[in-house]
Motif scaffolding. Structure first.
Motif, short mmCIF file in Angstrom:
data_model
loop_
_atom_site.label_atom_id
_atom_site.label_comp_id
_atom_site.label_asym_id
_atom_site.label_seq_id
_atom_site.Cartn_x
_atom_site.Cartn_y
_atom_site.Cartn_z
N VAL A 154 0.82 -1.20 0.00
CA VAL A 154 0.00 0.00 0.00
C VAL A 154 0.86 1.25 0.00
O VAL A 154 0.52 2.27 -0.64
N GLN A 155 1.99 1.21 0.68
CA GLN A 155 2.83 2.40 0.82
C GLN A 155 3.36 2.90 -0.52
O GLN A 155 3.61 4.09 -0.69
N GLY A 185 -13.13 8.93 -1.57
CA GLY A 185 -11.75 8.62 -1.93
C GLY A 185 -11.18 7.49 -1.09
O GLY A 185 -10.49 6.60 -1.60
N VAL A 186 -11.47 7.48 0.21
CA VAL A 186 -11.00 6.40 1.08
C VAL A 186 -11.66 5.08 0.68
O VAL A 186 -11.01 4.03 0.64
N ASN A 214 -9.96 -1.24 10.98
CA ASN A 214 -8.77 -1.00 11.79
C ASN A 214 -7.70 -0.19 11.08
O ASN A 214 -6.63 0.04 11.65
N ASP A 215 -7.96 0.24 9.85
CA ASP A 215 -6.94 0.97 9.10
C ASP A 215 -6.77 2.37 9.68
O ASP A 215 -7.74 3.04 10.06
N MET A 216 -5.53 2.80 9.72
CA MET A 216 -5.23 4.16 10.15
C MET A 216 -4.38 4.91 9.12
O MET A 216 -4.52 6.11 8.95
N LEU A 217 -3.51 4.17 8.41
CA LEU A 217 -2.60 4.82 7.47
C LEU A 217 -3.36 5.50 6.34
O LEU A 217 -3.16 6.70 6.06
N PRO A 232 -12.28 8.92 10.50
CA PRO A 232 -12.69 7.64 11.09
C PRO A 232 -12.25 7.54 12.55
O PRO A 232 -11.52 8.39 13.06
N ILE A 233 -12.67 6.46 13.20
CA ILE A 233 -12.45 6.33 14.63
C ILE A 233 -10.97 6.22 14.97
O ILE A 233 -10.51 6.75 15.99
N THR A 234 -10.18 5.55 14.13
CA THR A 234 -8.75 5.41 14.42
C THR A 234 -8.05 6.77 14.41
O THR A 234 -7.24 7.07 15.29
N VAL A 235 -8.37 7.59 13.43
CA VAL A 235 -7.76 8.92 13.36
C VAL A 235 -8.31 9.81 14.47
O VAL A 235 -7.58 10.64 15.04
#
Length: 320
Positions: free
Chosen positions: A164-165, A186-187, A254-257, A269-272
């Motif tokens: 992904v990076q 977009g996400v 669970n994604d944050m990146l 989102p919740i992680t951010v």
């Protein structure tokens, strides 16, 4: 006399195979150590599984305990002090340390509550889109003949190794040019694009194991490709589709990146959102602990709700 003796059956000289007359109980003898291992083996396995389950659940129990304690109690003692030792009963929950004020603070925090809704807006479309497109493409690669089918499938398999990076900067420039940067669509589009290679690979291999005779019988009955896909392939592929849905849901939730780069900072989102709470207020534990527990418990509920289908899908194809 001659007729009677002729009617009598002649004795056979066939030799019984070795071990045919041996009683089942007179088989190979097991040593004393072997019998002890047989008696204790099941209990040892069960005890090991219980220990692994307790170790796996310990962080969850600790987070739940911290989310129900006041910041003052968290600052002076660990979460395990909620379970105090008692002479009458080994473990007693100290109800005096438990409070629901942290969840009241969480529900009154507009940023955190709005981030849960935003996370659902991202996770549900990303999961459904990947499952639907992956199922259609998997069926096409498994049972439809078209030019370059194997080469296209090799390209899809090759995309599995793309991290992904590597795509963050090019996709960010592309989204900025078309107006999708810092937007929820977009996400969703990013997660869909990177979830499709695994979805196509998984479902194609699962659909390819469906007996050809079953599909040919359905075609002889007049079923077209659309009806064959919806009435035959999709019901048989339920376990694999459920496994794919769980994988995709957990990965996106669970994604944050990706969310940290492409999501809207005013409605993340919740992680951010939890990361922003740490950055703004330091050890804001009265919001972070219940927010982290809610963020973790929802994927666990989804997993346990579809646990049977998940295990079936993971074991599909292991036994023929």
């Amino acid at each position: 006399m001659t007729a009677v003796s002729a009617a009598q059956p002649e004795p056979t000289s066939a030799v019984a195979p070795p071990g045919a007359n041996t009683p089942p109980s007179e088989g190979k003898k097991t040593s004393v150590a072997g019998r002890l291992v047989g008696l204790t083996g099941h209990w040892a396995v069960r005890l090991g599984l219980v220990v692994i389950a307790l170790v796996w659940l310990m962080p969850t129990v600790g987070l739940l305990s911290s989310s129900l304690r006041s910041p003052e109690d968290i600052g002076v003692s660990g979460w395990w002090t909620v379970f105090e030792l008692n002479s009458s009963f080994p473990w007693v929950i100290d109800a005096g340390q438990l409070t629901g004020e942290n969840y009241d603070a969480l529900l009154s925090n507009d940023l955190v509550t709005g981030s849960l809704f935003t996370t659902l807006l991202i996770t549900i479309p990303s999961t459904l889109t990947v499952v639907i497109i992956g199922a259609l493409a998997g069926y096409a690669f498994a049972w439809l003949d078209f030019p370059g089918r194997d080469w296209f499938f090799l390209v899809v398999v090759g995309l599995l190794v793309v991290p992904v990076q590597v795509a963050l900067i090019p996709v960010a420039k592309l989204f900025g040019a078309i107006g999708l940067f810092n937007t929820t669509p977009g996400v969703v589009l990013f997660h869909t694009a990177f979830g499709l290679p695994f979805a196509v690979f998984l479902l194609r291999n699962f659909f390819a194991e469906i007996p050809r005779e079953l599909l040919e019988a359905a075609r002889l009955d007049g079923a077209g490709e659309v009806r064959l896909f919806t009435r035959v392939v999709m019901p048989l592929g339920g376990p694999a589709i459920a496994s794919l849905g769980i994988f995709q849901f957990l990965w996106v939730w669970n994604d944050m990146l990706v969310a940290l780069i492409f999501a809207d900072n005013s409605n993340p989102p919740i992680t951010v959102a939890l990361q922003q709470q740490v950055r703004q207020f330091g050890n804001n534990i009265d919001v972070l602990a219940p927010g982290a527990f809610v963020s973790m418990i929802i994927p666990l509920i989804v997993f346990f709700a579809f646990q049977r289908q998940f295990v079936t899908g993971m074991m599909a194809g292991a036994v023929k």
